[in-house]
Design a protein around this motif. Structure first.
Motif, short mmCIF file in Angstrom:
data_model
loop_
_atom_site.label_atom_id
_atom_site.label_comp_id
_atom_site.label_asym_id
_atom_site.label_seq_id
_atom_site.Cartn_x
_atom_site.Cartn_y
_atom_site.Cartn_z
N LYS A 1 4.01 3.80 -0.93
CA LYS A 1 4.88 4.07 -2.08
C LYS A 1 6.31 3.60 -1.83
CE LYS A 1 2.86 7.92 -4.56
NZ LYS A 1 3.12 9.27 -5.09
N LYS B 1 0.81 -1.22 0.00
CA LYS B 1 0.00 0.00 0.00
C LYS B 1 0.85 1.28 0.00
CE LYS B 1 -4.14 -1.97 2.10
NZ LYS B 1 -3.96 -3.23 1.50
N LYS C 1 5.05 -0.90 -10.87
CA LYS C 1 5.21 0.44 -11.47
C LYS C 1 3.86 1.06 -11.81
CE LYS C 1 9.90 0.13 -13.19
NZ LYS C 1 10.79 0.15 -14.34
N LYS C 2 2.93 0.23 -12.29
CA LYS C 2 1.59 0.72 -12.59
C LYS C 2 0.90 1.18 -11.30
CE LYS C 2 -2.74 -0.54 -14.89
NZ LYS C 2 -3.47 0.41 -14.11
N ALA C 3 1.02 0.40 -10.25
CA ALA C 3 0.42 0.76 -8.95
C ALA C 3 1.02 2.05 -8.41
CB ALA C 3 0.61 -0.37 -7.96
N SER D 1 2.32 4.50 -10.23
CA SER D 1 1.87 5.63 -11.04
C SER D 1 0.40 5.97 -10.77
CB SER D 1 2.09 5.36 -12.52
OG SER D 1 1.24 4.32 -12.97
N ASP D 2 -0.36 4.99 -10.28
CA ASP D 2 -1.78 5.23 -9.97
C ASP D 2 -1.97 5.94 -8.64
OD1 ASP D 2 -2.45 3.99 -12.33
OD2 ASP D 2 -3.09 2.11 -11.41
N LYS D 3 -0.94 5.95 -7.81
CA LYS D 3 -1.07 6.57 -6.46
C LYS D 3 -0.83 8.05 -6.50
CE LYS D 3 -0.27 2.59 -3.69
NZ LYS D 3 -1.17 2.47 -2.62
#
Length: 53
Positions: free
Chosen positions: A10, A8, A47-49, A51-53
């Motif tokens: 970063k 959860k 990396k996708k997660a 960039s979504d945060k």
């Protein structure tokens, strides 16, 4: 191997990416394509997660 989970925080995501990237050269030396692909897929998901945060 257990089901892959995305952390959860970063900082934890970044740490996981570094760990997985460090495993790629080992997979390459072993000629372990399955493991290498798995690690690459996990890095993409992290990396996708991130960039979504």
């Amino acid at each position: 191997m257990s089901k892959f989970e995305i952390p959860k925080e970063k900082d934890e995501i970044k740490r996981q990416i570094k760990i997985l990237q460090s495993l790629l050269p080992i997979d390459y030396k072993k000629g372990d394509r399955k493991s290498k692909q798995l690690h690459q897929d996990e890095i993409k998901a992290l990396k996708k997660a991130l960039s979504d945060k």
